[in-house]
Design an enzyme around this catalytic site. Structure first.
Site, mmCIF file in Angstrom:
data_model
loop_
_atom_site.group_PDB
_atom_site.id
_atom_site.type_symbol
_atom_site.label_atom_id
_atom_site.label_comp_id
_atom_site.label_asym_id
_atom_site.label_seq_id
_atom_site.Cartn_x
_atom_site.Cartn_y
_atom_site.Cartn_z
ATOM 1 N N GLU B 50 0.856 -1.186 0.000
ATOM 2 C CA GLU B 50 0.000 0.000 0.000
ATOM 3 C C GLU B 50 0.890 1.232 0.000
ATOM 4 O OE1 GLU B 50 -3.650 -1.735 2.774
ATOM 5 O OE2 GLU B 50 -2.805 0.240 3.202
ATOM 6 N N ASP B 61 -5.787 10.224 9.896
ATOM 7 C CA ASP B 61 -4.473 9.681 10.238
ATOM 8 C C ASP B 61 -3.910 10.217 11.536
ATOM 9 O OD1 ASP B 61 -3.819 7.869 8.075
ATOM 10 O OD2 ASP B 61 -3.942 9.638 6.801
#
Lengths: 412, 267
Positions: B50, B61
């Site tokens: 990824e 995040d």
């Protein structure tokens, strides 16, 4: 053509994807927040139709916020400028010193009804944070306020108030260290704690439900104003201009709400964004300066960004307007041409503050000073029967140090 | 089957009776070459790579990935550089499935079709769009399918049963289960058993789907979840880069070491 529907609250004029005009708003959020947002949406839909809840809200608005705030004519300013008659809706009289108290009270009530004990919120100028900390204290909730470190330094009086109310300030040191980062960090905290904690977004931004709750809360301003106008003039004047500063857009949407269905030739809405320092390219005026539509904090809106979708840094003397995006409701009003948007520079806002403070009893904070700058600009060329009303939505106490620095010790 | 590379990777892992190891790093951290170097070096131990497209307002995040993203943006990385990294990586390892992870605004500004065309041309196999949940993602997911790019649906602990069924129904080759209420990089605050219970609940809806678990997975926790189809490690790797840079060590070496160790724990 994009049209505002008459007879339907502006906050409800979205489609099934929660988009206004098919393109503004929505819920662009991580999967984790889908359920909490859905729960909050259901709860709020129930509460806003519940007479008992409305009674509760009105009780606190009256006895705690102090409604109605006054509506006054600025005789000296009107006389000095010539032209239009200038009035102010002195929303800064509300408990705490700004319109943010309405949203804070409603969120605290919702939090209680949801059975949650913790409440979090973001703040730029510190007013949203101060008010939420007040409401939390009033209702016995534990409160955390997320605030950029740049804003903490420049709005210290409000930080002191937040702490005095027993709330914790979480300093946010990422990115531009201002409101945009505070909102991001607050959302992150909510992702991790949404099972126990209620989130309050401090303005009409964020996922749809937060826009709705905030605009529904600040609508109190125009509910009062329309009565006060009728009392003063016997009817709604033929030429009325409602001028309000626009950062996220919570005070303006509340200031305009009850007048939405009037023809714009009769009741014109003028939103004033932050133009930033004179000749600077770093402004916070996405509506004035033709920004492209992008996604920020879960909603599609006109937002300052680069070609690749990175959100731009902004600069404004006013922490409350220092935000790269703007409420999807204002994007909707702009595209439907119901409201007109312009901007004022830092210098214009300072000059407006100085003029208003020297002639009148009110002390508008740097946010509404942007709105006064526009009023001062246009009043002289308008007819005597034109009524300008400026929403003086915040008090300048929090700007003490900035005003001293820019205008000298005896600035008013 | 929408993307053969992805499906094959999961099949191979099943033959070896172990979960797939998925790694996440941010493109351009700390620069283009370093990312490519890391990918080439860890590739032998990783089943699916990824790669994050850095965004400066990453609301989902945590600190580790934020730090990586800010470093990458500071190095001047642009979207085209991200595609170039994928292209060069695929030159070296053509069948290694590669998933790009993005926020929707970046795709929107590039143009959905234009973005997918570029993905296709460099060999991107899958896409994760953090803030484009179901059902808002239906249209875009269909577009991905047409380009043989797998759109990865996410499921969280808060996802209701009914919604879960709908998401599984509309999913492609792979589903991402978020282990806990957290941003990326949080400490695992739920027991592995609880995570696996939810995992099997999804699995029961459709056994054919490959379900990976992410968030809170590190060298310490990975073994406890090895019954899953795949496990994603991201923040620990981003932190690895941060720590290496701080102590003047080679991030490439550090990450290779961590990834080797991760792999050995699920072997």
């Amino acid at each position: 053509m994009i049209k505002i529907q008459k007879g339907k609250p502006i906050i409800d004029q979205h489609d099934s994807s929660y988009l206004y005009a098919g393109k503004f708003g929505g819920n662009f959020v991580p999967e984790t927040l889908k359920k909490p947002i859905e729960d909050l949406t259901k709860l709020f839909n129930k509460l806003r139709r519940d007479k008992k809840f409305i009674k509760e809200r009105d009780y606190y608005f009256k006895n705690y916020v102090g409604t109605p705030t006054s509506f006054i004519k600025l005789y000296n300013l009107s006389h000095q400028l010539g032209g239009a008659q200038i009035y102010a809706k002195v929303v800064s009289e509300a408990n705490g010193g700004a319109h943010k108290i309405y949203n804070a009270i409603v969120h605290a009530l919702i939090c209680k009804h949801a059975g949650k004990k913790y409440i979090i919120g973001d703040t730029g100028a510190g007013y949203a944070g101060k008010m939420l900390s007040m409401a939390a204290k009033k209702f016995g909730l534990k409160c955390k306020i997320f605030m950029g470190t740049k804003d903490m330094a420049r709005q210290k009086p409000n930080c002191d108030a937040i702490r005095a109310n027993g709330a914790e300030i979480i300093p946010v040191d990422s990115g531009s260290k201002t409101l945009v980062d505070a909102v991001s960090e607050c959302m992150r905290y909510w992702v991790s704690n949404c099972d126990t904690t209620h989130m309050c977004v401090g303005s009409t931004v964020g996922p749809n439900i937060f826009i709705k709750i905030c605009a529904w809360s600040t609508a109190q301003i125009s509910r009062e104003l329309i009565v006060q106008i009728k009392k003063e003039f016997g009817k709604i004047p033929k030429k009325l201009k409602l001028i309000n500063c626009v950062g996220g857009g919570s005070s303006s949407i509340g200031f305009w709400n009850s007048f939405m269905d009037f023809n714009k030739k009769q009741v014109e809405f003028i939103g004033v964004e932050a133009g930033g320092p004179k000749n600077s390219k770093l402004h916070a005026a996405p509506l004035t300066n033709k920004s492209k539509i992008g996604i920020l904090h879960g909603a599609a809106q006109y937002v300052l960004q680069d070609k690749e979708g990175q959100i731009s840094e902004t600069q404004s003397i006013s922490a409350g307007l220092d935000y790269p995006g703007v409420s999807p409701l204002h994007c909707f009003l702009k595209d439907a041409k119901r409201a007109r948007y312009t901007s004022a520079t830092d210098e214009e806002a300072l000059a407006a503050y100085k003029l208003v403070a020297s002639m009148e009893k009110i002390r508008p904070s740097l946010e509404p000073a942007h709105a006064f700058a526009e009023a001062i600009k246009i009043a002289p060329r308008l007819s005597q029967d034109t009524i300008i009303i400026v929403n003086s939505c915040g008090d300048a106490k929090k700007d003490k140090f900035i005003l001293e620095k820019r205008l000298g010790k005896n600035h008013d | 089957m929408i993307n053969p590379n992805l499906t094959l990777a999961f099949e191979n892992c099943k033959l070896e009776k172990r979960p797939a190891l998925l790694t996440y790093i941010v493109a351009g951290d700390k620069n283009k070459n370093m990312t490519l170097n890391i990918l080439k070096n860890i590739s032998a131990y990783v089943d699916i790579c990824e790669i994050g497209i850095p965004h400066n307002t990453p609301v989902a995040d945590g600190k580790q990935i934020q730090d990586s993203s800010y470093r990458a943006l500071k190095s001047g990385i642009k979207l085209n550089d991200v595609f170039e990294i994928v292209k060069n990586f695929k030159k070296a390892d053509s069948t290694k499935p590669t998933i790009l992870m993005s926020y929707f605004n970046q795709i929107l500004q590039c143009g959905e079709n234009n973005f997918l065309k570029k993905c296709k041309s460099v060999g991107v196999d899958g896409l994760i769009v953090v803030d484009l949940p179901f059902p808002e993602n239906k249209q875009f997911a269909d577009k991905c399918k047409k380009h043989h790019i797998s759109f990865v649906q996410l499921i969280a602990p808060t996802t209701s049963d009914e919604r879960m069924k709908q998401i599984v129904k509309h999913s492609h080759d792979m589903i991402y289960y978020i282990s806990m209420l957290s941003t990326t990089g949080g400490k695992l605050k739920v027991t592995p058993q609880k995570i696996l219970n939810n995992y099997f609940k999804i699995k029961k809806i459709n056994k054919e789907k490959n379900i990976v678990i992410g968030f809170g997975i590190t060298e310490k926790t990975i073994k406890s979840l090895r019954r899953a189809d795949g496990l994603v490690v991201g923040s620990q790797l981003c932190k690895g880069i941060t720590d290496s840079l701080k102590s003047n060590k080679s991030p490439v070496k550090t990450l290779t070491k961590i990834v080797k160790s991760l792999r050995s724990k699920i072997q």
